[in-house]
Design a protein around this motif. Structure first.
Motif, mmCIF file in Angstrom:
data_model
loop_
_atom_site.group_PDB
_atom_site.id
_atom_site.type_symbol
_atom_site.label_atom_id
_atom_site.label_comp_id
_atom_site.label_asym_id
_atom_site.label_seq_id
_atom_site.Cartn_x
_atom_site.Cartn_y
_atom_site.Cartn_z
ATOM 1 N N PRO A 77 0.800 -1.232 0.000
ATOM 2 C CA PRO A 77 0.000 0.000 0.000
ATOM 3 C C PRO A 77 0.829 1.275 0.000
ATOM 4 N N HIS A 195 -3.580 -4.938 -8.339
ATOM 5 C CA HIS A 195 -4.967 -5.099 -8.785
ATOM 6 C C HIS A 195 -4.936 -5.276 -10.298
ATOM 7 N N GLU A 221 -12.533 -11.143 -0.763
ATOM 8 C CA GLU A 221 -12.422 -10.250 0.398
ATOM 9 C C GLU A 221 -13.741 -9.609 0.766
ATOM 10 N N GLU A 252 -10.035 -11.365 4.123
ATOM 11 C CA GLU A 252 -9.507 -11.492 2.757
ATOM 12 C C GLU A 252 -8.409 -12.554 2.711
HETATM 13 N N1 MF3 Z 1 -5.369 -4.295 0.349
HETATM 14 C C1 MF3 Z 1 -6.464 -3.614 -0.289
HETATM 15 C C2 MF3 Z 1 -7.173 -4.665 -1.116
HETATM 16 O O1 MF3 Z 1 -7.562 -5.653 -0.557
HETATM 17 C C3 MF3 Z 1 -6.023 -2.488 -1.134
HETATM 18 C C4 MF3 Z 1 -5.449 -1.366 -0.359
HETATM 19 S S1 MF3 Z 1 -4.969 -0.169 -1.463
HETATM 20 C C5 MF3 Z 1 -4.398 1.034 -0.442
HETATM 21 O O2 MF3 Z 1 -7.316 -4.599 -2.296
HETATM 22 F F1 MF3 Z 1 -3.778 1.856 -1.185
HETATM 23 F F2 MF3 Z 1 -5.433 1.533 0.207
HETATM 24 F F3 MF3 Z 1 -3.606 0.477 0.424
#
Ligand code: MF3
Ligand code: CO
Ligand code: CO
Length: 268
Positions: A77, A195, A221, A252
């Motif tokens: 993140p 993603h 998740e 998740e």
């Molecule tokens: N971990 C998160 C997910 O499950 C995504 C967080 S993105 C962030 O997809 F930038 F907020 F960390």
């Protein structure tokens, strides 16, 4: 960051380069994901004992950050689309993407910690829900049933089945209890990309006809609320909350589709 840690290419940019590759990953990528996934799981185990009234989410973030870096990983993140911290900490009516800060946790809070690790060119992504101190019965049930919804969805994964089966299982289980299933945020393909563009819905959408294939890697998740599923983002641009203020739980896992079903990669 300690020297020698390899950063994902999106760090320092406004957004990641869109992923244009396959949803199915090679055995070699999957093998690397076992290690990233294991580390992401262990980071959550590491903070579990410190979760108590009076502890700040910043303190949790610091432990996650150091644990991941000490094991040769990078907290995905940090610097993702400008996100400022190393994990997400989402309390009570915050659905997801809560930013760690200096507010101390309070007795009875429902806390979600979401940890993603980048190691050796791949990501592992997982989230757990915790009760802070003494948790009320409705929140305890929500926490446990959201975990159960995820487990049922994981068991439903089989190559050749429709991807849609995941959302159908989660939504039908959650609706038994009158819960809301969040629709604005989804599971996702994850591997070399955080993603990937592959979307995993947590509710039933009969029109979706993607078929689950061996070698696919993605997260499931579910975010499930005590009330309505509708959400909005706060002015900080990240924090997602329920419109009705109802509490939310989330679990998740990152999985790979094997010949006989899902293998959880975010596991010890
Ligand atoms: N971990 C998160 C997910 O499950 C995504 C967080 S993105 C962030 O997809 F930038 F907020 F960390
Ligand atoms: Co995720
Ligand atoms: Co996550």
């Amino acid at each position: 960051m300690p020297p020698g840690i390899i950063l994902p290419s999106y760090v320092g940019r406004r957004a990641p380069e869109p992923y244009r590759g396959e949803d199915v990953q090679s055995p070699e990528v999957i093998e690397r994901m076992r290690e990233a996934g294991r580390l992401a799981h262990l980071a959550l185990e590491e903070v579990q004992p410190m979760i108590a009234p009076g502890v700040t989410t910043d303190a949790i973030d610091a432990v996650i950050h150091d644990f991941i870096c000490d094991h040769g990983g990078y907290p995905s993140p940090l610097g993702y689309r400008g996100y400022p911290k190393s994990c997400c900490t989402s309390v009570n009516e915050v659905i997801c993407h809560g930013i760690p800060d200096l507010r101390p946790l309070e007795d009875g809070d429902l806390l979600k910690v979401d940890v993603t690790v980048f190691k050796d060119g791949v990501h592992g992504d997982n989230c757990m829900t915790f009760g802070v101190g003494e948790l009320d019965q409705a929140s305890t049930d929500l926490m446990n049933r959201t975990r159960e919804a995820l487990e049922r969805a994981i068991k439903a994964v089989q190559p050749g089945r429709q991807l849609n089966v995941i959302g159908r299982v989660i939504e039908s289980y959650a609706s038994r209890f009158g819960y809301g299933v969040v629709r604005d945020y989804t599971g996702h393909g994850v591997h070399t990309a955080f993603h990937s563009g592959l979307i995993i819905l947590h509710y039933d959408q009969p029109g979706v006809d993607t078929v689950i294939a061996e070698g696919m890697t993605f997260t499931i998740e579910p975010m499930i609320t005590l009330g309505d599923y509708r959400s909005h983002v706060l002015k900080d641009g990240w924090t997602v909350v329920t419109n009705d203020g109802s509490r939310c739980a989330q679990w998740e896992q990152t999985i790979v589709v094997g010949p006989d079903g899902a293998e959880v990669l975010t596991a010890p």
